[in-house]
Design a protein around this motif. Structure first.
Motif, PDB file in Angstrom:
ATOM      1  N   CYS A 212       5.854  24.838 112.799  1.00 50.18           N
ATOM      2  CA  CYS A 212       5.460  26.206 113.108  1.00 50.18           C
ATOM      3  C   CYS A 212       5.296  26.365 114.617  1.00 50.18           C
ATOM      4  O   CYS A 212       4.630  25.545 115.268  1.00 50.18           O
ATOM      5  CB  CYS A 212       4.159  26.542 112.383  1.00 50.18           C
ATOM      6  N   ALA A 214       3.584  28.649 116.026  1.00 48.25           N
ATOM      7  CA  ALA A 214       2.276  29.226 116.354  1.00 48.25           C
ATOM      8  C   ALA A 214       1.169  28.186 116.372  1.00 48.25           C
ATOM      9  O   ALA A 214       0.311  28.203 117.257  1.00 48.25           O
ATOM     10  CB  ALA A 214       1.944  30.327 115.343  1.00 48.25           C
ATOM     11  N   CYS A 215       1.183  27.249 115.381  1.00 51.21           N
ATOM     12  CA  CYS A 215       0.084  26.279 115.312  1.00 51.21           C
ATOM     13  C   CYS A 215       0.557  24.828 115.310  1.00 51.21           C
ATOM     14  O   CYS A 215      -0.264  23.919 115.425  1.00 51.21           O
ATOM     15  CB  CYS A 215      -0.763  26.543 114.068  1.00 51.21           C
ATOM     16  N   GLN A 229       7.967  28.717 105.862  1.00 56.37           N
ATOM     17  CA  GLN A 229       6.601  29.194 106.028  1.00 56.37           C
ATOM     18  C   GLN A 229       5.725  28.058 106.505  1.00 56.37           C
ATOM     19  O   GLN A 229       5.901  26.904 106.108  1.00 56.37           O
ATOM     20  CB  GLN A 229       6.062  29.758 104.718  1.00 56.37           C
ATOM     21  N   CYS A 230       4.792  28.392 107.386  1.00 47.54           N
ATOM     22  CA  CYS A 230       3.868  27.390 107.901  1.00 47.54           C
ATOM     23  C   CYS A 230       3.004  26.858 106.760  1.00 47.54           C
ATOM     24  O   CYS A 230       2.505  27.616 105.926  1.00 47.54           O
ATOM     25  CB  CYS A 230       2.998  28.004 108.989  1.00 47.54           C
ATOM     26  N   ASN A 232       0.130  25.411 107.111  1.00 51.56           N
ATOM     27  CA  ASN A 232      -1.284  25.533 107.457  1.00 51.56           C
ATOM     28  C   ASN A 232      -1.867  26.762 106.752  1.00 51.56           C
ATOM     29  O   ASN A 232      -1.432  27.895 106.994  1.00 51.56           O
ATOM     30  CB  ASN A 232      -1.433  25.665 108.975  1.00 51.56           C
ATOM     31  N   GLU A 233      -2.842  26.553 105.877  1.00 52.29           N
ATOM     32  CA  GLU A 233      -3.406  27.643 105.095  1.00 52.29           C
ATOM     33  C   GLU A 233      -4.033  28.734 105.968  1.00 52.29           C
ATOM     34  O   GLU A 233      -4.099  29.891 105.555  1.00 52.29           O
ATOM     35  CB  GLU A 233      -4.465  27.093 104.124  1.00 52.29           C
ATOM     36  N   SER A 234      -4.504  28.374 107.156  1.00 55.51           N
ATOM     37  CA  SER A 234      -5.113  29.376 108.038  1.00 55.51           C
ATOM     38  C   SER A 234      -4.072  30.105 108.892  1.00 55.51           C
ATOM     39  O   SER A 234      -4.417  31.027 109.626  1.00 55.51           O
ATOM     40  CB  SER A 234      -6.143  28.716 108.953  1.00 55.51           C
ATOM     41  N   CYS A 235      -2.822  29.709 108.785  1.00 51.15           N
ATOM     42  CA  CYS A 235      -1.752  30.322 109.577  1.00 51.15           C
ATOM     43  C   CYS A 235      -0.733  31.027 108.670  1.00 51.15           C
ATOM     44  O   CYS A 235      -0.580  32.239 108.700  1.00 51.15           O
ATOM     45  CB  CYS A 235      -1.054  29.268 110.433  1.00 51.15           C
ATOM     46  N   LYS A 236      -0.006  30.237 107.883  1.00 46.61           N
ATOM     47  CA  LYS A 236       0.989  30.743 106.938  1.00 46.61           C
ATOM     48  C   LYS A 236       2.011  31.688 107.579  1.00 46.61           C
ATOM     49  O   LYS A 236       2.458  32.667 106.985  1.00 46.61           O
ATOM     50  CB  LYS A 236       0.313  31.455 105.762  1.00 46.61           C
ATOM     51  N   LYS A 237       2.375  31.390 108.797  1.00 43.77           N
ATOM     52  CA  LYS A 237       3.356  32.223 109.491  1.00 43.77           C
ATOM     53  C   LYS A 237       4.713  32.142 108.804  1.00 43.77           C
ATOM     54  O   LYS A 237       5.171  31.066 108.434  1.00 43.77           O
ATOM     55  CB  LYS A 237       3.492  31.767 110.953  1.00 43.77           C
TER      56      LYS A 237
END
Length: 325
Positions: A212, A214-215, A229-230, A232-237
């Motif tokens: 990702c 973003a993160c 899809q990312c 990371n559950e807090s991102c999910k970009k």
């Protein structure tokens, strides 16, 4: 390093901008092809057509693929699943020798005819279902053609595996070679070339977009490999395939009946190409044409005429061709 050269078609200083030039406009029209190589993908042209309603959805195609990879009977599904393996960016193809010319014919023998070598999922063992990329589908028609879903998969890391039958003319062939060898009058051959270009672009995107932006977490394929899809559950970009626009241009010196071409040191002897370059942020297509030409050759160009657009397999490139003086 680029080396530039003006080639006569039948002064480095070209004319300045002015009124539209009838000669250039005529040239743009005269070389306009009905379709570019790697364009007019038949699996992407179903929207709004009668075949769209009967086409296999990506979710149904993915369910069938997983079932077939687990050893299910193909007859249990209402459509065919066809897989195109790639190895190091090259699709699996199969050639058929053309009919031999008659002894009385003075014409040279035509080259072999190449077609994509689609395989059933059972011929691609040991590959997880989530690395397959969905290319599209079509429904059944009145001519007896069955509904089918089409997939691509990268088998570069599967050492020792053989795809295709012994002696059946199968081989992994570079897309540029296929482009040159294709009969551009053959709609089916050009359609398969476009499918292969689309497949390679998606597979290359999957091989490079692993995290990702973003993160930094791992990006996982979703929607049958058409996006990621990312994790990371807090991102999910949501991550979509990236396309980088490129201008490619033919510089015309009409007064001396010449065009400007360039070559790189890695080119084979006598190989030349049009100038090309990526579009920079905040730059129009026309500005990119002028900047790239100046940076590579030191030549200022005048009138710029847009020709057409063309997808290009690999490297996320989308070409925007121009003709200018």
């Amino acid at each position: 390093m680029h080396i530039s050269r003006l080639l006569t078609t039948s002064s480095p200083r070209l004319t300045s901008p002015g009124q539209p030039d009838k000669h250039l406009a005529g040239l743009a029209m005269s070389i306009h092809l009905r379709a570019h190589a790697f364009a007019a993908n038949p699996l992407r042209g179903l929207a709004g057509s009668a075949s769209a309603a009967a086409a296999v959805s990506s979710s149904a195609a993915a369910d069938a693929l997983r079932s077939l990879l687990d050893g299910a009977d193909a007859a249990a599904h209402h459509h065919l699943s066809k897989v195109l393996p790639f190895r190091r960016g090259r699709p699996l193809t199969r050639s058929s020798d053309p009919p031999a010319p008659s002894p009385s014919s003075s014409s040279p023998a035509p080259p072999p005819s190449w077609r994509l070598a689609w395989l059933p999922p059972s011929r691609v063992p040991g590959v997880p279902s989530d690395v397959f990329v969905f290319l599209g589908s079509h429904g059944s028609d009145g001519d007896g053609e069955e509904a089918a879903a089409y997939w691509a998969v990268d088998v570069s890391e599967i050492e020792g595996a053989r795809f295709g039958g012994a002696g059946d003319g199968s081989a992994f062939v570079d897309l540029r070679t296929l482009m040159v060898a294709a009969d551009w009058r053959d709609k089916d051959a050009m359609g398969e070339l476009a499918i292969a270009g689309h497949a390679r672009a998606l597979l290359e995107w999957h091989s490079t977009a692993k995290f990702c932006g973003a993160c930094g977490a791992k990006a996982v394929p979703t929607e049958a490999g058409t996006r990621k899809q990312c994790s990371n559950e807090s991102c999910k970009k949501r991550i979509y395939p990236r396309v980088d626009p490129v201008v490619i241009m033919l510089v015309v010196d009409k007064e001396n009946d010449r065009v400007l071409l360039s070559r790189q040191s890695r080119f084979v002897p006598r190989m030349w190409s049009c100038l090309a370059g990526f579009i920079e942020p905040g730059e129009s297509l026309e500005e990119a044409v002028r900047r790239e030409t100046w940076e590579e050759t030191g030549i200022e160009v005048g009138q710029v005429i847009y020709h057409s657009s063309q997808p290009w397999p690999g490297n996320r490139v989308f070409l925007c061709p121009f003709i200018f003086q």
